[in-house]
Motif scaffolding. Structure first.
Motif, mmCIF file in Angstrom:
data_model
loop_
_atom_site.group_PDB
_atom_site.id
_atom_site.type_symbol
_atom_site.label_atom_id
_atom_site.label_comp_id
_atom_site.label_asym_id
_atom_site.label_seq_id
_atom_site.Cartn_x
_atom_site.Cartn_y
_atom_site.Cartn_z
ATOM 1 N N CYS A 97 0.835 -1.200 0.000
ATOM 2 C CA CYS A 97 0.000 0.000 0.000
ATOM 3 C C CYS A 97 0.871 1.252 0.000
ATOM 4 N N ALA A 98 0.625 2.163 -0.988
ATOM 5 C CA ALA A 98 1.459 3.355 -1.081
ATOM 6 C C ALA A 98 0.662 4.618 -1.365
ATOM 7 N N ASP A 99 -0.667 4.553 -1.313
ATOM 8 C CA ASP A 99 -1.437 5.782 -1.525
ATOM 9 C C ASP A 99 -2.642 5.834 -0.595
ATOM 10 N N LYS A 100 -3.186 7.019 -0.422
ATOM 11 C CA LYS A 100 -4.268 7.232 0.542
ATOM 12 C C LYS A 100 -5.551 6.511 0.166
ATOM 13 N N VAL A 101 -5.836 6.425 -1.125
ATOM 14 C CA VAL A 101 -7.072 5.778 -1.571
ATOM 15 C C VAL A 101 -7.032 4.285 -1.236
ATOM 16 N N ARG A 102 -5.911 3.647 -1.545
ATOM 17 C CA ARG A 102 -5.780 2.224 -1.238
ATOM 18 C C ARG A 102 -5.792 2.002 0.278
ATOM 19 N N ALA A 103 -5.151 2.893 1.022
ATOM 20 C CA ALA A 103 -5.137 2.775 2.480
ATOM 21 C C ALA A 103 -6.556 2.878 3.040
ATOM 22 N N SER A 104 -7.364 3.770 2.464
ATOM 23 C CA SER A 104 -8.757 3.897 2.913
ATOM 24 C C SER A 104 -9.544 2.628 2.636
ATOM 25 N N ALA A 105 -9.315 2.025 1.476
ATOM 26 C CA ALA A 105 -10.008 0.772 1.147
ATOM 27 C C ALA A 105 -9.580 -0.347 2.102
ATOM 28 N N ILE A 106 -8.292 -0.399 2.405
ATOM 29 C CA ILE A 106 -7.795 -1.417 3.337
ATOM 30 C C ILE A 106 -8.398 -1.215 4.720
ATOM 31 N N ILE A 107 -8.455 0.024 5.174
ATOM 32 C CA ILE A 107 -9.037 0.315 6.487
ATOM 33 C C ILE A 107 -10.499 -0.111 6.528
ATOM 34 N N ARG A 108 -11.235 0.170 5.469
ATOM 35 C CA ARG A 108 -12.653 -0.195 5.406
ATOM 36 C C ARG A 108 -12.818 -1.712 5.532
ATOM 37 N N GLU A 109 -11.999 -2.476 4.787
ATOM 38 C CA GLU A 109 -12.082 -3.941 4.842
ATOM 39 C C GLU A 109 -11.666 -4.482 6.213
ATOM 40 N N LEU A 110 -10.589 -3.941 6.764
ATOM 41 C CA LEU A 110 -10.124 -4.412 8.068
ATOM 42 C C LEU A 110 -11.127 -4.098 9.178
ATOM 43 N N LYS A 111 -11.804 -2.951 9.077
ATOM 44 C CA LYS A 111 -12.824 -2.620 10.077
ATOM 45 C C LYS A 111 -13.955 -3.628 10.038
ATOM 46 N N MET A 112 -14.346 -4.043 8.830
ATOM 47 C CA MET A 112 -15.409 -5.050 8.723
ATOM 48 C C MET A 112 -14.980 -6.363 9.358
ATOM 49 N N MET A 113 -13.702 -6.731 9.179
ATOM 50 C CA MET A 113 -13.207 -7.974 9.784
ATOM 51 C C MET A 113 -13.080 -7.839 11.302
ATOM 52 N N ALA A 114 -12.589 -6.703 11.755
ATOM 53 C CA ALA A 114 -12.310 -6.528 13.185
ATOM 54 C C ALA A 114 -13.574 -6.395 14.008
ATOM 55 N N TYR A 115 -14.594 -5.752 13.451
ATOM 56 C CA TYR A 115 -15.798 -5.472 14.235
ATOM 57 C C TYR A 115 -16.989 -6.329 13.819
ATOM 58 N N ALA A 116 -16.765 -7.308 12.958
ATOM 59 C CA ALA A 116 -17.856 -8.199 12.536
ATOM 60 C C ALA A 116 -18.235 -9.102 13.700
ATOM 61 N N PRO A 117 -19.525 -9.434 13.820
ATOM 62 C CA PRO A 117 -19.926 -10.347 14.900
ATOM 63 C C PRO A 117 -19.359 -11.735 14.626
ATOM 64 N N LYS A 118 -18.931 -12.407 15.682
ATOM 65 C CA LYS A 118 -18.387 -13.749 15.560
ATOM 66 C C LYS A 118 -19.429 -14.750 15.996
ATOM 67 N N PHE A 119 -19.692 -15.713 15.141
ATOM 68 C CA PHE A 119 -20.714 -16.710 15.427
ATOM 69 C C PHE A 119 -20.118 -18.004 15.859
#
Length: 119
Positions: A97-119
Motif C-alpha cells: 500500500c502506497a497511496d491514501k485511496v488504497r489505504a482507505s479501502a484497506i481500512i474499510r475492509e479491516l474494520k469489517m473484519m475486526a468489528y464483525a460479529p463472531k458466530f
C-alpha cells in the motif's frame, strides 16, 4: 469462486445432510437444502483458510503518501484482528500500500473484519 472452495462446501453439505438423515430418518435430499445453508455460512467465515495460500503475519510499513494516522490505524486494526489467517494476495495488497485511496479501502475492509460479529 475457486473449485476447491466449492468442493469443500459440497462435501461438508452432504456430510451434514447424511448425519441429519441418520439421526432423524427420511431421505438425505430432504436435509440437503438446510445443510447447504450451513455449509455456505461456514465457508464465508473460513474463506481465508480455504483459499490456499495463506499468511499469519502482515508487516505493514508506511510508504508513499499514506498518512501517519492511516498507517497507525491499519496497524491497530491488524492487531485487533489477531490470529486471523490472510490470503497471500491480500497480504501483498496490504504490504504494498502506497497511496491514501488504497489505504482507505484497506481500512474499510479491516474494520469489517475486526468489528464483525463472531458466530
Amino acid at each position: 469462486m475457486k473449485k476447491r472452495i466449492l468442493k469443500e462446501v459440497m462435501k461438508r453439505a452432504w456430510k451434514l445432510a447424511r448425519n441429519g438423515q441418520r439421526k432423524f430418518g427420511g431421505k438425505v435430499s430432504e436435509y440437503l437444502a438446510h445443510a447447504m445453508k450451513i455449509a455456505w455460512a461456514w465457508a464465508k467465515r473460513n474463506i481465508d483458510h480455504l483459499s490456499g495460500k495463506e499468511a499469519r503475519e502482515i508487516n505493514f510499513v508506511r510508504r508513499g503518501n499514506v498518512s501517519e494516522k492511516q498507517a497507525d490505524y491499519i496497524v491497530v486494526l491488524l492487531q485487533k484482528i489477531g490470529d486471523r489467517v490472510f490470503d497471500a494476495d491480500w497480504v501483498k495488497y496490504i504490504e504494498e500500500c502506497a497511496d491514501k485511496v488504497r489505504a482507505s479501502a484497506i481500512i474499510r475492509e479491516l474494520k469489517m473484519m475486526a468489528y464483525a460479529p463472531k458466530f
